[in-house]
Design a protein around this motif. Structure first.
Motif, short mmCIF file in Angstrom:
data_model
loop_
_atom_site.label_atom_id
_atom_site.label_comp_id
_atom_site.label_asym_id
_atom_site.label_seq_id
_atom_site.Cartn_x
_atom_site.Cartn_y
_atom_site.Cartn_z
N ALA A 422 -17.87 -17.02 -88.37
CA ALA A 422 -16.49 -16.98 -87.88
C ALA A 422 -16.44 -17.37 -86.41
N ARG A 423 -15.41 -18.09 -86.03
CA ARG A 423 -15.25 -18.52 -84.65
C ARG A 423 -14.02 -17.83 -84.05
N GLU A 424 -13.84 -18.05 -82.75
CA GLU A 424 -12.68 -17.49 -82.09
C GLU A 424 -11.40 -18.10 -82.64
N PRO A 425 -10.35 -17.31 -82.81
CA PRO A 425 -9.05 -17.88 -83.16
C PRO A 425 -8.61 -18.85 -82.06
N GLY A 426 -7.99 -19.92 -82.45
CA GLY A 426 -7.48 -20.85 -81.46
C GLY A 426 -8.32 -22.08 -81.25
N LEU A 427 -9.61 -22.04 -81.63
CA LEU A 427 -10.42 -23.24 -81.54
C LEU A 427 -10.11 -24.10 -82.76
N THR A 428 -9.60 -25.27 -82.53
CA THR A 428 -9.03 -26.04 -83.63
C THR A 428 -9.88 -27.22 -84.06
N SER A 429 -10.87 -27.63 -83.28
CA SER A 429 -11.66 -28.79 -83.68
C SER A 429 -12.53 -28.43 -84.87
N PRO A 430 -12.77 -29.37 -85.77
CA PRO A 430 -13.63 -29.08 -86.93
C PRO A 430 -15.05 -28.75 -86.47
N ARG A 431 -15.77 -28.03 -87.33
CA ARG A 431 -17.18 -27.80 -87.04
C ARG A 431 -17.92 -29.12 -87.10
N ALA A 432 -18.76 -29.35 -86.11
CA ALA A 432 -19.49 -30.62 -86.07
C ALA A 432 -20.82 -30.42 -85.37
N ALA A 433 -21.89 -30.90 -86.00
CA ALA A 433 -23.16 -30.97 -85.31
C ALA A 433 -23.00 -31.90 -84.12
N THR A 434 -23.52 -31.49 -82.96
CA THR A 434 -23.24 -32.22 -81.73
C THR A 434 -24.52 -32.42 -80.92
N MET A 435 -24.80 -33.66 -80.56
CA MET A 435 -25.89 -34.02 -79.66
C MET A 435 -25.29 -34.40 -78.33
N GLY A 436 -25.84 -33.83 -77.24
CA GLY A 436 -25.25 -34.16 -75.95
C GLY A 436 -26.12 -33.75 -74.79
N VAL A 437 -25.60 -33.99 -73.57
CA VAL A 437 -26.38 -33.77 -72.36
C VAL A 437 -25.43 -33.44 -71.21
N TYR A 438 -25.91 -32.61 -70.28
CA TYR A 438 -25.17 -32.38 -69.04
C TYR A 438 -26.17 -32.13 -67.93
N THR A 439 -25.71 -32.25 -66.69
CA THR A 439 -26.55 -32.00 -65.53
C THR A 439 -25.86 -30.99 -64.63
N ALA A 440 -26.61 -29.94 -64.24
CA ALA A 440 -26.09 -28.91 -63.34
C ALA A 440 -27.27 -28.38 -62.54
N GLY A 441 -27.74 -29.17 -61.58
CA GLY A 441 -29.01 -28.90 -60.93
C GLY A 441 -30.06 -29.73 -61.64
N GLY A 442 -30.57 -29.23 -62.77
CA GLY A 442 -31.39 -30.00 -63.69
C GLY A 442 -30.55 -30.52 -64.84
N THR A 443 -31.19 -31.24 -65.73
CA THR A 443 -30.52 -31.83 -66.88
C THR A 443 -30.88 -31.06 -68.14
N VAL A 444 -29.88 -30.82 -68.99
CA VAL A 444 -30.05 -30.12 -70.25
C VAL A 444 -29.62 -31.04 -71.38
N PHE A 445 -30.51 -31.28 -72.33
CA PHE A 445 -30.21 -32.05 -73.53
C PHE A 445 -30.23 -31.12 -74.72
N SER A 446 -29.28 -31.27 -75.63
CA SER A 446 -29.27 -30.49 -76.87
C SER A 446 -29.19 -31.44 -78.06
N ALA A 447 -30.17 -31.33 -78.95
CA ALA A 447 -30.18 -32.14 -80.15
C ALA A 447 -29.17 -31.64 -81.17
N GLY A 448 -28.84 -30.33 -81.13
CA GLY A 448 -27.83 -29.77 -82.02
C GLY A 448 -28.29 -29.57 -83.45
N THR A 449 -29.59 -29.68 -83.72
CA THR A 449 -30.08 -29.54 -85.09
C THR A 449 -31.51 -29.03 -85.10
#
Length: 482
Positions: A422-449
């Motif tokens: 179960a997710r929080e009420p109000g989050l409307t985007s479909p469930r989706a496996a997600t691969m992505g990256v962000y940088t905040a000091g160092g870099t974090v990559f998530s394969a999502g699987t």
């Protein structure tokens, strides 16, 4: 019959390893292997006197079941680990008198009468600036302590023990129980072999090492989380977050990551977690207060995706008759193909007017469990992280796969569906496996699987392999370019 467990699943080269063995044979010996591109025998002991020991009974009186919460307290045998052993992932095989099994090879990692452990170098970071964290707390949560001919079904999921008045309150699991090797063979062994085959030296640690040592990560530039990495302590989380703030990089080649908080107890030989697992036919406590993302008092109030970028609450699990089960083989729809992560892959994102390519298409890359980010789509249909549930606003979605069909009742699986919590009420985007990256000091990559290391390790998809190379080549040094 022979089985055993380790006093601790990591040891520094030149120090001592403690094993606990039960056998109905008069004597036993131990074989030690190093796991790399293959399985190399590194030592074999002489004979030691054997003795048979029973598991502790289940404290709730469940007939025929052992206790998952109590250390099994079998007699210890302490052995030196020679400094000449190459640091890395190792196996110990328990061999009883009267039985002379063939030497294990790379195809025989999984099985009973064996356990794994990490040999760490005396000087951290001396061989590699990449640290591979083996998800040992998750392993123990799922360890049923079965052996051939005897189903003990003693785990956090099978006949768990709940301590309502404990400090902390929750389900308790001991690290001092046998169980053989399962998860290491599935997720880690193929990827460890791939790393060695492709000349990527790494050093290893366990969850407990990261929990106990606030300075562990200071010797490294890249931390790898691999496969199924569900159970994290407060200290693990704090040490990883500080590492990123200080410019360190993390690659989460994993999913269901940091879903439950755990509290090590009993001198760090057990842990407690207030989860939503049944005890008998009842949930002993809901909401489960050791879930990371819900606000207190219903949870910890520190969404895991503020570190990882993604969460299991936006992902799901492919329910099937047999674990890990076959599932749709569509792969990730590629976004931002000009990003450095896709260099050398030849993949397209559709910006040329054609259909976007799919990373890992034809392989079981997505699942068996996967994480996602809440997202919206822009006018061109590109998915962008909304940030509404804790994902960093700089998180760039590089690949996405909408999980359909979804069966909402997570505790009553239907085969052939993505089951999501179960997710929080109000989050409307479909469930989706997600691969992505962000940088905040160092870099974090998530394969999502969870199955990224399997597909890469077995060279099942050239794109996944190249992306992994790009990750390791770029993030193995701190402060990469954005």
């Amino acid at each position: 019959m022979i089985e055993g467990y380790l006093g601790r699943e990591s040891v520094i080269s030149g120090e001592e390893l403690t094993v606990h063995v039960s056998t109905d044979a008069a004597r036993f010996r131990l074989r030690f292997y190093r796991l790399g591109e293959g399985l190399e025998l590194v030592a074999e002991t002489g004979w030691h006197p054997g003795s048979l020991h029973l598991p502790p009974p289940h404290p709730d009186g469940v007939p025929g079941r052992a206790s998952p919460a109590q250390g099994w307290d079998w007699p210890p045998l302490t052995l030196p680990v020679p400094e000449g052993w190459t640091p890395g992932m190792h196996l110990v095989q328990f061999v009883e008198d009267g039985d002379d099994p063939p030497l294990l090879d790379a195809a025989d990692v999984e099985g009973p009468a064996r356990e794994f452990f990490v040999v760490r170098p005396r000087r951290a970071g001396g061989r590699s600036r990449i640290l591979y964290k083996k998800s040992t707390f998750t392993r123990h949560a799922y360890n049923r302590s079965d052996r051939p001919g005897e189903e003990r079904a003693a785990s956090l999921y099978d006949h768990p023990v709940y301590l309502p008045d404990g400090i902390p309150r929750g389900h308790k699991v001991s690290l001092h129980r046998p169980g053989g090797i399962i998860d290491l063979a599935y997720w880690d062994a193929p990827f460890i072999a791939w790393l060695e085959r492709n000349d990527y030296p790494v050093e290893f640690c366990t969850d407990l090492d990261l929990h106990e040592d606030p300075d562990l990560l200071s010797s490294y530039d890249l931390l790898l989380s691999v496969g199924h990495d569900e159970y994290w302590s407060e200290a693990m989380r704090a040490h990883a977050e500080r590492f990123v703030r200080d410019g360190g990089n993390i690659a989460f080649l994993s999913a269901n990551t940091c879903w439950w908080r755990i509290h090590p107890t009993d001198g760090n030989t057990a842990f407690v977690s207030d989860t939503d697992h049944h005890v008998g036919d009842e949930y002993p406590h809901l909401p489960a207060s050791d879930q990371w993302w819900p606000a207190p008092p219903d949870g910890v109030g520190r969404p895991e995706n503020s570190l990882t970028g993604v969460s299991f609450r936006n992902g799901g699990m492919w329910a099937s008759a047999e674990w890990p089960g076959d599932r749709p083989r569509d792969g990730y729809t590629v976004q931002h193909a000009d990003h450095w992560i896709f260099a050398g892959t030849g993949l397209r994102d559709g910006s040329d007017g054609g259909e976007p390519d799919r990373l890992g298409a034809g392989t079981p890359l997505i699942g068996y469990e996967c994480d996602g980010a809440a997202y919206t789509r822009d006018a061109r249909g590109v998915a962008r992280a909304s940030g509404e549930d804790g994902t960093p606003t700089s998180f760039l979605i590089l690949g996405i796969h909408v999980l359909e069909p979804v069966h909402e009742d997570f505790h009553n699986f239907k085969w052939g569906h993505w089951n999501g919590p179960a997710r929080e009420p109000g989050l409307t985007s479909p469930r989706a496996a997600t691969m992505g990256v962000y940088t905040a000091g160092g870099t974090v990559f998530s394969a999502g699987t969870t199955d990224w290391p399997v597909v890469c390790g077995k060279d099942q998809d050239a794109g996944v392999v190249q992306v992994t190379r790009n990750l390791l080549d770029r993030l193995r040094h701190r402060s990469p370019r954005a």
